[in-house]
Design a protein around this motif. Structure first.
Motif, mmCIF file in Angstrom:
data_model
loop_
_atom_site.group_PDB
_atom_site.id
_atom_site.type_symbol
_atom_site.label_atom_id
_atom_site.label_comp_id
_atom_site.label_asym_id
_atom_site.label_seq_id
_atom_site.Cartn_x
_atom_site.Cartn_y
_atom_site.Cartn_z
ATOM 1 N N LYS A 57 0.829 -1.208 0.000
ATOM 2 C CA LYS A 57 0.000 0.000 0.000
ATOM 3 C C LYS A 57 0.861 1.254 0.000
ATOM 4 N N ALA A 58 1.980 1.235 0.762
ATOM 5 C CA ALA A 58 2.859 2.404 0.847
ATOM 6 C C ALA A 58 3.480 2.735 -0.502
ATOM 7 N N TYR A 59 3.683 1.706 -1.333
ATOM 8 C CA TYR A 59 4.302 1.918 -2.646
ATOM 9 C C TYR A 59 3.264 1.949 -3.775
ATOM 10 N N SER A 60 1.970 2.024 -3.399
ATOM 11 C CA SER A 60 0.869 2.075 -4.382
ATOM 12 C C SER A 60 0.892 0.870 -5.310
ATOM 13 N N LEU A 61 1.150 -0.317 -4.728
ATOM 14 C CA LEU A 61 1.184 -1.562 -5.497
ATOM 15 C C LEU A 61 0.183 -2.559 -4.923
ATOM 16 N N GLU A 62 -0.038 -3.625 -5.649
ATOM 17 C CA GLU A 62 -0.797 -4.759 -5.137
ATOM 18 C C GLU A 62 0.183 -5.718 -4.456
ATOM 19 N N VAL A 63 -0.315 -6.512 -3.511
ATOM 20 C CA VAL A 63 0.537 -7.492 -2.838
ATOM 21 C C VAL A 63 1.155 -8.443 -3.854
ATOM 22 N N ALA A 64 0.379 -8.791 -4.890
ATOM 23 C CA ALA A 64 0.891 -9.706 -5.919
ATOM 24 C C ALA A 64 2.133 -9.156 -6.601
ATOM 25 N N ASP A 65 2.199 -7.819 -6.751
ATOM 26 C CA ASP A 65 3.375 -7.205 -7.381
ATOM 27 C C ASP A 65 4.618 -7.407 -6.529
ATOM 28 N N VAL A 66 4.456 -7.318 -5.206
ATOM 29 C CA VAL A 66 5.592 -7.497 -4.295
ATOM 30 C C VAL A 66 6.007 -8.964 -4.253
ATOM 31 N N VAL A 67 5.025 -9.864 -4.166
ATOM 32 C CA VAL A 67 5.321 -11.293 -4.098
ATOM 33 C C VAL A 67 5.996 -11.777 -5.377
ATOM 34 N N LYS A 68 5.595 -11.222 -6.512
ATOM 35 C CA LYS A 68 6.186 -11.620 -7.791
ATOM 36 C C LYS A 68 7.692 -11.368 -7.804
ATOM 37 N N GLU A 69 8.131 -10.257 -7.212
ATOM 38 C CA GLU A 69 9.557 -9.920 -7.186
ATOM 39 C C GLU A 69 10.274 -10.569 -6.005
ATOM 40 N N ASN A 70 9.498 -11.040 -5.022
ATOM 41 C CA ASN A 70 10.078 -11.641 -3.822
ATOM 42 C C ASN A 70 9.323 -12.933 -3.498
ATOM 43 N N PRO A 71 9.528 -14.011 -4.254
ATOM 44 C CA PRO A 71 8.747 -15.247 -4.082
ATOM 45 C C PRO A 71 8.746 -15.787 -2.660
ATOM 46 N N SER A 72 9.853 -15.611 -1.933
ATOM 47 C CA SER A 72 9.911 -16.148 -0.574
ATOM 48 C C SER A 72 8.933 -15.456 0.353
ATOM 49 N N ALA A 73 8.493 -14.242 -0.021
ATOM 50 C CA ALA A 73 7.572 -13.489 0.839
ATOM 51 C C ALA A 73 6.195 -14.126 0.899
ATOM 52 N N SER A 74 5.903 -15.036 -0.040
ATOM 53 C CA SER A 74 4.582 -15.675 -0.039
ATOM 54 C C SER A 74 4.361 -16.523 1.208
ATOM 55 N N SER A 75 5.460 -16.945 1.851
ATOM 56 C CA SER A 75 5.341 -17.740 3.079
ATOM 57 C C SER A 75 5.547 -16.890 4.331
ATOM 58 N N GLY A 76 5.575 -15.547 4.150
ATOM 59 C CA GLY A 76 5.701 -14.647 5.301
ATOM 60 C C GLY A 76 6.956 -13.797 5.219
ATOM 61 N N ILE A 77 6.937 -12.678 5.939
ATOM 62 C CA ILE A 77 8.091 -11.788 5.999
ATOM 63 C C ILE A 77 8.470 -11.559 7.448
ATOM 64 N N LYS A 78 9.692 -11.097 7.676
ATOM 65 C CA LYS A 78 10.150 -10.874 9.043
ATOM 66 C C LYS A 78 10.995 -9.605 9.101
ATOM 67 N N PRO A 79 11.075 -8.978 10.285
ATOM 68 C CA PRO A 79 11.846 -7.747 10.436
ATOM 69 C C PRO A 79 13.304 -7.944 9.989
ATOM 70 N N GLY A 80 13.831 -6.953 9.265
ATOM 71 C CA GLY A 80 15.197 -7.009 8.785
ATOM 72 C C GLY A 80 15.317 -7.575 7.381
ATOM 73 N N GLN A 81 14.276 -8.241 6.910
ATOM 74 C CA GLN A 81 14.302 -8.819 5.558
ATOM 75 C C GLN A 81 14.251 -7.698 4.516
ATOM 76 N N GLU A 82 15.046 -7.835 3.449
ATOM 77 C CA GLU A 82 15.052 -6.853 2.381
ATOM 78 C C GLU A 82 14.169 -7.326 1.228
ATOM 79 N N LEU A 83 13.302 -6.439 0.762
ATOM 80 C CA LEU A 83 12.392 -6.744 -0.339
ATOM 81 C C LEU A 83 12.703 -5.849 -1.533
ATOM 82 N N ARG A 84 12.610 -6.432 -2.718
ATOM 83 C CA ARG A 84 12.717 -5.629 -3.928
ATOM 84 C C ARG A 84 11.324 -5.090 -4.274
ATOM 85 N N ILE A 85 11.185 -3.779 -4.308
ATOM 86 C CA ILE A 85 9.901 -3.164 -4.646
ATOM 87 C C ILE A 85 10.053 -2.489 -6.004
#
Length: 579
Positions: A57-85
């Motif tokens: 939401k902060a980047y005006s994207l859909e969750v699917a857009d974030v998961v597509k670039e970060n497949p591991s995020a589909s099973s959850g995210i944790k503090p300190g993890q870096e995501l490609r947006i």
């Protein structure tokens, strides 16, 4: 008080400084941008409490857009993890990449933070390239922009500063010449306004119609009440904003967004020939004395439309004044129908919780009446009323049927589990605004998905919950009724977003869309049906960029509620219409 007839330096200085630094309450956009495999990304570091939904939401994207670039995020995210947006294509196309050191002449009112945003580099990178900045940044100063980031084709800051200067109201009726270019522009504007058959009065009402008299004016006066909190303008620490250490008051953020959206709507209506004078008032919802002071100003009695205040307490005081003076008044955000009682001057844009729950009940009855429908109850008296509203509407639709009742009342997780069906789809309705309760129920339901087919119906308030696991919501196919939905592929939304970016150099949030739709709808109604437009409000139906409008009168003596409700669902990590 803000009247757009004279310069108000402090207000527009605050807007200019604040807008580039506005950010979501839970998630801030990363200033770190990297090019990976030829594509540009924000590198976002997950902080505690953030979810895929809040980050997207902060980047005006859909969750699917974030998961597509970060497949591991589909099973959850944790503090300190870096995501490609991913940067949106429109952002990437705005600037061209540069590998050379450039120079930039500082404009008045700019900060290192706003300049760093222009070039997609960090404040520290600019400081490193310009040691002299330890003495501060000055207008007219020429600084070095280090390699990397982006190359500015136009100076968005200059565009922003000019756009934010108060424009004097139109003194004469705006006329559009017959040139082909301007005729095309006029036609383009018409395409996103109200449809011809629903809002244009082409003839006077019949002689027997005594409820409506068409009264048009050469110039209309409009009042906008918003909580800017400008009493704190002298306390704004520009240097701290530049270093991104200070966030703007959320209510100021909301007011700025709504105002900018409303002004864009007003600008569109001006191009169609409407002559309007806009008065903008800074109002604190807790300062009743200030409200009364404003209401005693001489111009208030001549208003043809009042929008706001946003809070119920202040709104009631202004609504009483509006009734006395026979002025249409709009509540943009309140869900409470009590503000409509005994005041036919009032209309409210946001459907009540009752209206939303009844719409959910209607949708479920029509779509899932033969399935296993479980309505959860809890001990909270207010939420017990939600259960009653849903059940009453469902049973009204069902009528005196002899067919076994498909709607079952259950209490708590244990009662729900016992009532689940292995043979049918289990439609679970959870009419609750309690974040803790909702979180626990969704966690329980997620553990049952391997054995049961489950669809969950919730409430609009859930979209603001920050700790819900978006993976659960996707698996449970969350549905909910909402007064707002933006189709980012529609021409109207894309056109608004483009103009908002030019005006503010930021992305529009929900309040910006809300202000824009309010401006287009009500000003168009005022222009085409005259000062008595509210008497025909139930005949003016329209779909805006975010809000739809379909009013009905709650009683002969009371005002109008908007009953246009969207039924939304989460599917494949995207929020889409359910019908």
């Amino acid at each position: 008080m803000l009247i757009l007839r004279r310069p108000l330096f402090s207000f527009f200085l605050l807007m200019f400084l604040a807008l580039p630094a506005l950010k979501a309450q839970e998630v801030s956009k990363s200033l770190r941008i990297e090019k990976i495999d030829g594509k540009k990304y924000y590198i976002h570091t997950v902080a505690a409490g953030q979810t895929l939904f809040s980050i997207a939401k902060a980047y005006s994207l859909e969750v699917a857009d974030v998961v597509k670039e970060n497949p591991s995020a589909s099973s959850g995210i944790k503090p300190g993890q870096e995501l490609r947006i991913p940067l949106s294509q429109s952002v990437q196309n705005t600037f061209a990449a540069s590998s050379q050191t450039r120079t930039y002449k500082v404009e008045a009112g700019q900060t290192l933070y706003s300049i760093s945003r222009l070039y997609g580099i960090t404040v520290d990178a600019i400081r490193a390239a310009n040691p002299e900045l330890k003495d501060g940044l000055k207008a007219g100063q020429v600084i070095k922009i280090p390699p990397g980031g982006t190359d500015v084709k136009e100076n968005p800051s200059t565009i922003n500063a000019e756009a934010l200067k108060p424009k004097p109201p139109v003194k004469e009726e705006t006329k559009i010449s017959g040139t082909k270019e301007k005729e095309k522009e006029k036609e383009k504007i018409k395409n996103i306004e109200l449809k011809e058959n629903t809002n244009r009065v082409t003839e006077l009402p019949s002689p027997g119609d005594t409820t409506f008299v068409l009264v048009k004016k050469d110039k209309y006066q409009v009042a906008l009440f918003l909580p800017f909190h400008l009493e704190n303008v002298d306390n704004v620490d520009v240097d701290r904003i530049a270093r991104d250490l200070v966030s703007i008051n959320p209510k100021t953020d909301m007011a700025l967004q709504f105002y900018q959206g409303f002004r864009l709507g007003l600008d569109s209506i001006h191009k169609l020939g409407m002559n309007t004078e806009l008065f903008v008032y800074d109002i604190d919802e807790n300062d009743s004395a200030k409200v009364e002071t404003i209401l005693h100003k001489p111009e208030m009695g001549n208003m043809n439309l009042i929008v706001g205040p946003l809070s119920s307490a202040s709104f009631q005081a202004v609504a009483r004044f509006a009734k006395k003076k026979n002025i249409p008044i709009v509540s943009p955000l309140s869900q409470q129908n009590k503000i409509l009682l005994n005041n036919d001057c009032v209309s409210k844009m946001t459907p009540s919780v009752t209206t939303q729950l009844e719409e959910e009940a209607s949708f479920i009855f029509k779509t899932y009446n033969k399935e296993n429908i479980l309505l959860l109850t809890n001990s909270n008296p207010k939420e017990a009323s939600y259960t009653h509203i849903f059940r009453t509407r469902f049973n009204e639709l069902r009528g005196p049927s002899t067919v076994a009742d498909s709607l079952h009342l259950v209490k708590g997780a244990d009662g729900m589990i016992k009532a689940l069906s292995l043979d049918k789809i289990n439609v679970i309705v959870i009419p609750s605004n309690s974040q803790a309760y909702v979180t626990d129920m969704l966690r329980t339901l997620n553990t049952l998905l391997e054995k049961y087919r489950i669809i969950v119906f919730g409430m609009q308030s859930w979209s603001g919950f920050t700790n819900l696991d978006y993976e659960y919501l996707n698996k449970l196919q969350l549905h909910y009724a909402s007064n707002s939905y933006v189709d980012y592929e529609s021409d109207a939304a894309l056109n608004f977003i483009k103009n908002y970016r030019i005006l503010t150099s930021t992305e529009p949030g929900p309040y910006a869309f809300q202000g824009y739709d309010a401006g287009l709808y009500y000003l168009n109604a005022l222009m085409n049906k005259g000062v008595n437009f509210r008497k025909k409000l139930d005949q003016i139906k329209w779909k805006g960029t975010q809000s739809s409008f379909d009013f009905y009168k709650t009683s002969p003596e009371s005002g109008f509620e908007n009953k246009a409700v969207n039924l939304l669902k989460i599917q494949d990590y995207k929020l889409i219409p359910a019908r």
